[in-house]
Motif scaffolding. Structure first.
Motif, PDB file in Angstrom:
ATOM      1  N   PHE A 231      31.014   4.631 -20.485  1.00 39.08           N
ATOM      2  CA  PHE A 231      29.851   3.878 -20.942  1.00 39.08           C
ATOM      3  C   PHE A 231      29.876   2.445 -20.426  1.00 39.08           C
ATOM      4  N   LEU A 232      31.059   1.848 -20.352  1.00 37.16           N
ATOM      5  CA  LEU A 232      31.152   0.485 -19.820  1.00 37.16           C
ATOM      6  C   LEU A 232      30.785   0.453 -18.341  1.00 37.16           C
ATOM      7  N   LEU A 233      31.220   1.459 -17.579  1.00 31.10           N
ATOM      8  CA  LEU A 233      30.836   1.536 -16.169  1.00 31.10           C
ATOM      9  C   LEU A 233      29.343   1.791 -16.018  1.00 31.10           C
ATOM     10  N   LEU A 234      28.758   2.544 -16.945  1.00 31.03           N
ATOM     11  CA  LEU A 234      27.311   2.731 -16.940  1.00 31.03           C
ATOM     12  C   LEU A 234      26.605   1.393 -17.162  1.00 31.03           C
ATOM     13  N   GLY A 235      27.150   0.575 -18.075  1.00 30.45           N
ATOM     14  CA  GLY A 235      26.590  -0.749 -18.296  1.00 30.45           C
ATOM     15  C   GLY A 235      26.688  -1.617 -17.064  1.00 30.45           C
ATOM     16  N   VAL A 236      27.820  -1.562 -16.358  1.00 30.71           N
ATOM     17  CA  VAL A 236      27.980  -2.325 -15.123  1.00 30.71           C
ATOM     18  C   VAL A 236      26.975  -1.864 -14.072  1.00 30.71           C
ATOM     19  N   PRO A 345      44.955   0.450 -18.497  1.00 30.85           N
ATOM     20  CA  PRO A 345      46.330   0.054 -18.157  1.00 30.85           C
ATOM     21  C   PRO A 345      46.411  -0.539 -16.745  1.00 30.85           C
ATOM     22  N   ALA A 346      47.402  -1.407 -16.517  1.00 25.75           N
ATOM     23  CA  ALA A 346      47.539  -2.095 -15.232  1.00 25.75           C
ATOM     24  C   ALA A 346      47.746  -1.115 -14.078  1.00 25.75           C
ATOM     25  N   GLY A 347      48.478  -0.004 -14.319  1.00 23.95           N
ATOM     26  CA  GLY A 347      48.794   0.918 -13.243  1.00 23.95           C
ATOM     27  C   GLY A 347      47.611   1.652 -12.671  1.00 23.95           C
ATOM     28  N   VAL A 348      46.517   1.713 -13.396  1.00 26.59           N
ATOM     29  CA  VAL A 348      45.326   2.400 -12.914  1.00 26.59           C
ATOM     30  C   VAL A 348      44.145   1.450 -12.763  1.00 26.59           C
ATOM     31  N   ARG A 349      44.382   0.161 -13.026  1.00 28.17           N
ATOM     32  CA  ARG A 349      43.285  -0.797 -13.054  1.00 28.17           C
ATOM     33  C   ARG A 349      42.598  -0.948 -11.695  1.00 28.17           C
ATOM     34  N   GLY A 350      43.369  -0.906 -10.608  1.00 28.20           N
ATOM     35  CA  GLY A 350      42.765  -1.044  -9.290  1.00 28.20           C
ATOM     36  C   GLY A 350      41.765   0.059  -9.005  1.00 28.20           C
ATOM     37  N   ARG A 351      42.115   1.294  -9.374  1.00 31.21           N
ATOM     38  CA  ARG A 351      41.209   2.418  -9.136  1.00 31.21           C
ATOM     39  C   ARG A 351      39.988   2.353 -10.039  1.00 31.21           C
ATOM     40  N   VAL A 352      40.184   1.928 -11.284  1.00 31.30           N
ATOM     41  CA  VAL A 352      39.031   1.774 -12.170  1.00 31.30           C
ATOM     42  C   VAL A 352      38.124   0.656 -11.666  1.00 31.30           C
ATOM     43  N   MET A 353      38.719  -0.435 -11.163  1.00 30.67           N
ATOM     44  CA  MET A 353      37.894  -1.525 -10.662  1.00 30.67           C
ATOM     45  C   MET A 353      37.212  -1.164  -9.348  1.00 30.67           C
ATOM     46  N   SER A 354      37.758  -0.191  -8.612  1.00 32.20           N
ATOM     47  CA  SER A 354      37.014   0.294  -7.444  1.00 32.20           C
ATOM     48  C   SER A 354      35.755   1.019  -7.904  1.00 32.20           C
ATOM     49  N   LEU A 355      35.856   1.740  -9.036  1.00 37.60           N
ATOM     50  CA  LEU A 355      34.659   2.354  -9.610  1.00 37.60           C
ATOM     51  C   LEU A 355      33.737   1.291 -10.198  1.00 37.60           C
ATOM     52  N   TRP A 356      34.322   0.209 -10.713  1.00 32.38           N
ATOM     53  CA  TRP A 356      33.517  -0.936 -11.161  1.00 32.38           C
ATOM     54  C   TRP A 356      32.671  -1.458 -10.012  1.00 32.38           C
ATOM     55  N   LEU A 357      33.275  -1.567  -8.824  1.00 29.86           N
ATOM     56  CA  LEU A 357      32.538  -2.044  -7.655  1.00 29.86           C
ATOM     57  C   LEU A 357      31.462  -1.060  -7.221  1.00 29.86           C
ATOM     58  N   VAL A 358      31.798   0.236  -7.287  1.00 32.88           N
ATOM     59  CA  VAL A 358      30.774   1.244  -6.967  1.00 32.88           C
ATOM     60  C   VAL A 358      29.610   1.121  -7.938  1.00 32.88           C
ATOM     61  N   ALA A 359      29.934   0.908  -9.218  1.00 38.63           N
ATOM     62  CA  ALA A 359      28.887   0.787 -10.228  1.00 38.63           C
ATOM     63  C   ALA A 359      28.070  -0.482 -10.034  1.00 38.63           C
ATOM     64  N   PHE A 360      28.754  -1.593  -9.757  1.00 37.52           N
ATOM     65  CA  PHE A 360      28.076  -2.878  -9.680  1.00 37.52           C
ATOM     66  C   PHE A 360      27.386  -3.115  -8.338  1.00 37.52           C
ATOM     67  N   LEU A 361      28.080  -2.779  -7.246  1.00 39.14           N
ATOM     68  CA  LEU A 361      27.531  -3.043  -5.916  1.00 39.14           C
ATOM     69  C   LEU A 361      27.137  -1.784  -5.167  1.00 39.14           C
ATOM     70  N   GLY A 362      27.913  -0.709  -5.365  1.00 40.12           N
ATOM     71  CA  GLY A 362      27.630   0.511  -4.626  1.00 40.12           C
ATOM     72  C   GLY A 362      26.303   1.154  -4.980  1.00 40.12           C
ATOM     73  N   THR A 363      25.842   0.928  -6.224  1.00 44.42           N
ATOM     74  CA  THR A 363      24.546   1.487  -6.609  1.00 44.42           C
ATOM     75  C   THR A 363      23.383   0.595  -6.198  1.00 44.42           C
ATOM     76  N   THR A 394      19.622   1.053 -21.203  1.00 42.90           N
ATOM     77  CA  THR A 394      21.071   1.183 -21.063  1.00 42.90           C
ATOM     78  C   THR A 394      21.793   0.290 -22.065  1.00 42.90           C
ATOM     79  N   GLY A 395      21.198  -0.869 -22.358  1.00 43.13           N
ATOM     80  CA  GLY A 395      21.775  -1.754 -23.361  1.00 43.13           C
ATOM     81  C   GLY A 395      21.903  -1.086 -24.713  1.00 43.13           C
ATOM     82  N   VAL A 396      20.938  -0.256 -25.065  1.00 43.31           N
ATOM     83  CA  VAL A 396      20.997   0.474 -26.334  1.00 43.31           C
ATOM     84  C   VAL A 396      22.184   1.437 -26.328  1.00 43.31           C
ATOM     85  N   LEU A 397      22.438   2.072 -25.173  1.00 43.31           N
ATOM     86  CA  LEU A 397      23.555   3.018 -25.074  1.00 43.31           C
ATOM     87  C   LEU A 397      24.914   2.318 -25.153  1.00 43.31           C
TER      88      LEU A 397
END
Length: 408
Positions: A231-236, A345-363, A394-397
């Motif tokens: 849901f947070l990535l959907l918001g991004v 967690p820090a060990g997976v944060r880079g991969r999650v933030m790559s999805l953050w970038l896809v959500a924020f810029l890739g779309t 999306t804000g409601v979600l």
């Protein structure tokens, strides 16, 4: 590379930290350069084609690499030196903006081709795709865990300041000095950040480089198992799509108001000014229940600001609406990002933030094409209302009640 102090530091303490402070400065210079490039490229595309769709295609060229390279850049950010990856990315950005500057200077403003704008903008996009996950993930590496909320809010400021001053600088330099000079200034910002990132990589202690193993599929599996992260990535995603009209539709809006390229820059800076105010609000409310409510509140404000633009008739009124949208933009982006840093967690944060970038810029390519096609087919007002209402929904979600229910 976290600061030596163990107690929570003030905002000024974070800004003057010998690692986090230079990081923010370099990022500000680089993002200002991005927005100089954006406005100059958008104006060039519009003047060459007089089509909002072609302006959208230029945005596609910049943001599409976020999707293509995410499976590579995300795992790298969890395995390699994040600061070094940021430096490598700046090389591509320097080639993109500097290359277009040289191209315009050599070929001449009247003889530049649209494919040159597309190619150099694509190169700029590759730079951000390579370094983006590392740039976002390393924020938590530079501060103490209890300071992450405030640090993430401060980390949005370079983007917002870039939005605030970059379009105006780009438009004014392009109008009075020429687009080549404007793009050269943009390239200088990328060069400065590259040097800072290279210096940070030399101070980066090996045990602070994330060593969380696994590939991109493991990162996707982690996200699928965490509804709150989804849901947070959907918001991004909604935040990124809501920012697109500032680039794709601004030339058409300015043209409809009887303005030129200076007005395009002014509208972008109005959005950026509102975003800076939103950054201040986010920094002051970096924790507690207000932070949990930030994603929903920001998305609602962003969506309503965009939807109100068609109701206005003057450049100042349109600028005010963009300013309100910018306010919501930063509050939503900071809120979603801070919550991701807290729960991932820090060990997976880079991969999650790559999805953050896809959500924020890739779309953004999707938003650009949708905005451009809707504007060319049904008018700019329709495009703004459709996008604005979608962002607000999306804000409601992403309301605190829904996110809390997802954790049960």
């Amino acid at each position: 590379m976290a600061g030596a102090q163990r107690s929570d530091r003030s905002t000024w303490g974070l800004l003057t930290d010998r690692h986090f402070g230079p990081f923010l400065l370099g990022k500000t210079l680089s993002f200002t350069g991005v927005w100089i490039h954006n406005v100059v490229a958008a104006v060039l595309a519009w003047q060459l084609t007089h089509s909002a769709t072609w302006v959208a295609i230029v945005s596609v060229a910049q943001f599409a690499p976020q999707i293509v390279l995410a499976p590579i850049a995300g795992p790298l950010a969890d395995r390699a030196s994040r600061a070094r990856l940021v430096a490598y990315g700046r090389v591509f950005c320097l080639l993109g903006s500097g290359g277009l500057a040289l191209w315009v200077w050599v070929a001449g403003y009247d003889r530049i081709e649209i494919w040159a704008v597309l190619l150099t903008t694509l190169t700029l996009g590759v730079g951000f795709a390579v370094s983006g996950p590392a740039m976002q993930a390393m924020v938590s590496d530079l501060v103490e865990p209890s300071e992450v909320g405030r640090a993430v809010a401060l980390d949005t400021m370079p983007t917002m300041l870039g939005r605030a001053v970059g379009p105006a600088i780009g438009a004014l330099l392009a109008a009075f000095v020429g687009p080549a000079a404007a793009l050269a200034v943009a390239a200088g910002g990328h060069l400065a950040f590259g040097i800072i990132a290279a210096l940070l990589s030399r101070r980066e202690r090996p045990h602070e480089v994330s060593t969380g193993g696994g590939g991109f599929r493991e990162g996707l599996a982690y996200v699928r198992s965490n509804p709150v992260v989804i849901f947070l990535l959907l918001g991004v995603t909604a935040v990124g799509m809501g920012a697109d009209p500032v680039v794709t539709l601004a030339p058409a809006i300015a043209d409809g108001l009887g303005g030129g390229q200076a007005l395009v820059g002014f509208l972008g800076s109005a959005f950026g000014a509102g975003a800076v105010v939103g950054g201040v609000v986010s920094t002051l409310s970096g924790g507690g229940s207000r932070a949990a409510a930030a994603p929903a509140f920001g998305l609602l404000v962003l969506g309503l600001g965009l939807s109100a633009v068609p109701l206005t008739q003057t450049p100042w009124a349109v600028s005010a609406c963009f300013g309100v949208a910018g306010l919501g933009f930063t509050i939503a982006l900071s809120g979603c990002t801070a919550m991701l840093h807290r729960v991932v967690p820090a060990g997976v944060r880079g991969r999650v933030m790559s999805l953050w970038l896809v959500a924020f810029l890739g779309t953004r390519p999707i938003a650009s094409v949708v905005d451009g096609v809707l504007a060319d087919s049904f008018g700019v007002s329709t495009a703004l209302v459709v996008l604005g209402l979608g962002v607000a929904a999306t804000g409601v979600l992403c309301s605190p009640r829904v996110l809390t229910r997802m954790t049960r």
